[in-house]
Design a protein around this motif. Structure first.
Motif, PDB file in Angstrom:
ATOM      1  N   VAL A  28      -2.319 -35.840 -15.880  1.00 37.93           N
ATOM      2  CA  VAL A  28      -3.737 -36.070 -15.777  1.00 37.93           C
ATOM      3  C   VAL A  28      -4.667 -34.963 -15.742  1.00 37.93           C
ATOM      4  N   CYS A  29      -5.657 -34.627 -16.811  1.00 38.46           N
ATOM      5  CA  CYS A  29      -6.087 -33.267 -16.723  1.00 38.46           C
ATOM      6  C   CYS A  29      -7.695 -33.406 -16.446  1.00 38.46           C
ATOM      7  N   GLY A  30      -8.178 -32.394 -15.865  1.00 34.77           N
ATOM      8  CA  GLY A  30      -9.566 -32.533 -15.669  1.00 34.77           C
ATOM      9  C   GLY A  30     -10.454 -33.153 -16.863  1.00 34.77           C
ATOM     10  N   SER A  31     -10.000 -32.455 -17.777  1.00 33.97           N
ATOM     11  CA  SER A  31     -10.779 -32.940 -19.093  1.00 33.97           C
ATOM     12  C   SER A  31     -10.676 -34.326 -19.525  1.00 33.97           C
ATOM     13  N   ASP A  32      -9.582 -35.000 -18.944  1.00 30.33           N
ATOM     14  CA  ASP A  32      -9.298 -36.528 -19.302  1.00 30.33           C
ATOM     15  C   ASP A  32     -10.531 -37.282 -18.302  1.00 30.33           C
TER      16      ASP A  32
ATOM     17  N   GLY B 294      -4.511 -38.833 -22.998  1.00 31.27           N
ATOM     18  CA  GLY B 294      -3.209 -38.197 -22.313  1.00 31.27           C
ATOM     19  C   GLY B 294      -2.735 -37.303 -23.249  1.00 31.27           C
ATOM     20  N   HIS B 295      -2.774 -36.035 -22.887  1.00 25.41           N
ATOM     21  CA  HIS B 295      -2.223 -35.006 -23.720  1.00 25.41           C
ATOM     22  C   HIS B 295      -1.232 -33.774 -23.055  1.00 25.41           C
ATOM     23  N   GLU B 296      -0.922 -34.138 -21.914  1.00 24.05           N
ATOM     24  CA  GLU B 296       0.362 -33.488 -21.246  1.00 24.05           C
ATOM     25  C   GLU B 296       1.563 -34.110 -20.941  1.00 24.05           C
ATOM     26  N   VAL B 297       2.087 -34.259 -22.334  1.00 19.53           N
ATOM     27  CA  VAL B 297       3.162 -35.324 -22.431  1.00 19.53           C
ATOM     28  C   VAL B 297       4.636 -34.720 -22.377  1.00 19.53           C
TER      29      VAL B 297
ATOM     30  N   ALA C 277       3.989 -27.871 -19.616  1.00 22.41           N
ATOM     31  CA  ALA C 277       4.101 -27.146 -20.982  1.00 22.41           C
ATOM     32  C   ALA C 277       2.508 -26.909 -21.323  1.00 22.41           C
ATOM     33  N   GLU C 278       1.755 -28.021 -21.524  1.00 25.63           N
ATOM     34  CA  GLU C 278       0.507 -27.939 -22.331  1.00 25.63           C
ATOM     35  C   GLU C 278      -0.661 -26.985 -21.607  1.00 25.63           C
ATOM     36  N   PRO C 279      -0.772 -27.439 -20.093  1.00 23.41           N
ATOM     37  CA  PRO C 279      -1.727 -26.423 -19.211  1.00 23.41           C
ATOM     38  C   PRO C 279      -1.148 -25.073 -19.069  1.00 23.41           C
TER      39      PRO C 279
HETATM   40 ZN   LIG Z   1      -5.286 -30.668 -20.104  1.00 20.63          ZN
END
Ligand SMILES: [Zn+2]
Ligand SMILES: [Zn+2]
Length: 339
Positions: free
Chosen positions: A43-47, A65-68, A146-148
């Motif tokens: 879960v990202c702050g942007s979510d 959901g983008h940090e998968v 990986a994404e962050p």
């Molecule tokens: Zn993010």
């Protein structure tokens, strides 16, 4: 592949503040796509901003959901280099490769980025163009970083650190802590972090910071400057996204230094920048948005950084709302949702 065109369980964002776990249609698998079973999704702050309705380009209903991190279950006919059973992550959006910015090699600024979200679900479909293999042997769930890390790497690049530089990081959330690790690895002679949360300060020290300052009990800027030869840091990163911390970051940099603004401020936020001071001290201000071609390096670097230390909480898909609340409360660093 019987269950490709079908339904999956997903946390569907249905409007401001509303996440509903329900059946969600899975699109048909095209030749250049893979079907992924999600292992977990950060879960990202942007979510939080999106779910609150604060990001105009996102419209419900939709699965975020983008940090998968996931495992490939089935592949389209044109897929090469990926096979069922492979562990993968993916870029949360792809540039169009046709607009002005894409032609200039500035894909982070592409005006027609195609989002590839869908991590808050049991299964999702991903184009091969966005996929990356996750290195084997990572600690459990660490691949969600990986994404962050790709975002932190890009911010780090923009700071142009030299070996021996003194570095300040304002804000010890996920991005701030990743910046601490990167500064350490890049040969910083001193890494100072500032964050009001004692748990995050402790974590910062564990992942490579030399000093963690509590801005609630002492003026952070003065302390940073004192620690950095009375002048300030060569490079300071702002990883919070408020006017006050942006101004602090400018003040924490030595003359001739670089302030890198990474934290996402609210769209209407403004700050009274001391223009003469910025000019007189010959500062460089780098404002950073998303990432540019840094996902490959992020994936390669993952096994060499203590990223798993950031995984503070885990919730099931059914309890995703609790995960969002945990992040919002500031108690968590990285919450992962495990379907
Ligand atoms: Zn993010
Ligand atoms: Zn483009």
């Amino acid at each position: 592949v019987a269950d490709v065109a079908g339904v999956t369980k997903a946390a569907v964002w249905r409007g401001p503040g509303q996440l509903v776990v329900q059946d969600w249609p899975l699109p048909e698998l095209h030749d250049d796509e893979v079907l992924v079973r999600v292992s977990c999704c950060g879960v990202c702050g942007s979510d939080l901003h999106i779910v609150d309705g604060g990001v105009p380009e996102f419209v419900p209903p939709r699965v975020l959901g983008h940090e998968v991190l996931g495992v490939i279950e089935a592949i389209g006919r044109a897929i090469t280099g990926f096979a069922p059973g492979d562990e993968v992550s993916w870029e949360p959006s792809l540039p169009c490769r046709a607009c002005f910015y894409c032609h200039e090699g500035e894909d982070g600024l592409c005006e027609q980025r195609v989002p590839i979200l869908g991590g808050f679900a049991k299964r999702t479909v991903v184009p091969q163009r966005a996929l990356y293999h996750v290195p084997p042997g990572l600690p459990d769930r660490a691949g969600v970083l990986a994404e962050p890390l790709s975002c932190a790497l890009y911010a780090h690049d923009r700071g142009r650190l030299k070996v021996g530089d003194q570095v300040a990081v304002i804000g010890a959330g996920t991005i701030g802590l990743l910046l601490v690790m990167l500064a350490r690895r890049s040969g910083a002679s001193l890494v100072v972090v500032s964050d009001p949360n004692p748990r995050k300060r402790e974590l910062a020290l564990q992942v490579g910071a030399d000093v963690a300052v509590d801005p609630g009990t002492e003026p952070a800027v003065e302390r940073i400057r004192r620690l950095c030869g009375g002048r300030g840091a060569e490079v300071a990163f702002e990883a919070v996204g408020t006017a006050a911390t942006c101004l602090d970051t400018l003040a924490a940099v030595r003359s001739g230094g670089t302030a890198v603004l990474v934290g996402i401020s609210p769209p209407a936020a403004t700050a009274p920048v001391p223009l003469f001071d910025v000019l007189r001290r010959d500062l460089t201000i780098e404002a950073v948005w998303l990432r540019r071609f840094t996902f490959q390096r992020a994936v390669a670097l993952l096994p060499q950084l203590p990223v798993d230390r950031l995984l503070s909480h885990s919730v099931s898909l059914a309890r995703i709302a609790e995960g969002f609340d945990l992040l919002r409360s500031g108690k968590a660093v990285k919450v992962v949702v495990e379907p």
